[in-house]
Scaffold this motif. Sequence first.
Motif, short mmCIF file in Angstrom:
data_model
loop_
_atom_site.label_atom_id
_atom_site.label_comp_id
_atom_site.label_asym_id
_atom_site.label_seq_id
_atom_site.Cartn_x
_atom_site.Cartn_y
_atom_site.Cartn_z
N ASP A 1 0.89 -1.15 0.00
CA ASP A 1 0.00 0.00 0.00
C ASP A 1 0.93 1.20 0.00
N VAL A 2 1.02 1.91 -1.14
CA VAL A 2 2.04 2.95 -1.28
C VAL A 2 1.39 4.30 -1.62
N PRO A 3 2.05 5.40 -1.19
CA PRO A 3 1.56 6.72 -1.60
C PRO A 3 1.90 6.97 -3.07
N SER B 1 2.71 10.03 -5.89
CA SER B 1 3.09 11.42 -6.11
C SER B 1 3.37 11.60 -7.59
N THR C 1 1.51 15.86 -4.48
CA THR C 1 1.03 14.69 -3.76
C THR C 1 -0.20 15.06 -2.95
N HIS C 2 -0.89 14.05 -2.44
CA HIS C 2 -2.07 14.23 -1.60
C HIS C 2 -2.11 13.06 -0.63
N THR C 3 -2.48 13.30 0.61
CA THR C 3 -2.46 12.22 1.61
C THR C 3 -3.40 11.08 1.24
N ALA D 1 -3.95 10.00 -1.83
CA ALA D 1 -3.55 9.37 -3.09
C ALA D 1 -2.68 8.15 -2.77
N ARG D 2 -3.28 6.98 -2.82
CA ARG D 2 -2.57 5.75 -2.50
C ARG D 2 -2.88 4.71 -3.57
N ARG E 1 -2.77 0.37 -4.20
CA ARG E 1 -2.62 -0.94 -3.58
C ARG E 1 -2.28 -1.99 -4.61
#
Length: 161
Positions: free
Chosen positions: A20-22, A24, A36-38, A40-41, A43
């Motif tokens: 599960d990664v951010p 950017s 980036t945005h908190t 925005a991930r 999987r």
Amino acid sequence: TSTSPSLVECVAPAVTEPLDVPVSVLIGSTTYLVATHTGARFRYLPRFRLAQATPVLGMSSGGTQVTLTITTQPILFRDFEFDCAFGPHRVRATLVQVMSPAPNYRSYTLRCTTPPATEIPRLTAAGCTCKKLWYLPDGTKCDNYCCNPTGDAAGPWCSVE
């Protein structure tokens, strides 16, 4: 790849385990502007196998409880949600049981309720969606996707969307 002033498409690199990664976006060639945005991930899904589905038959009116067992290695995320797909129709699955017969292996038992068959579009062999209601030139009505009003030896057929 930028396809429009407001859209950037990216290909996720391959990994060997679920992550599960951010996410950017880096803008520029050597000096990057980072966007980036908190929330925005991305999987990565682990490999899994459908080991069993029972029963394999049910009423066309729907409502049949189907039990599915899937196995996975490595272990799925704790908050992972499951759906069952009956044709293109998706329904939420209920997690019934999780078994861990080995440290890096799990078996998940899920339960789903089948939708009525009338909610599942029929497809041709080429993958085209059949019309649910259509008429032959002589006015004969077909209201269940596929019909064989002419007794065609190849079986039922349909009019496509």
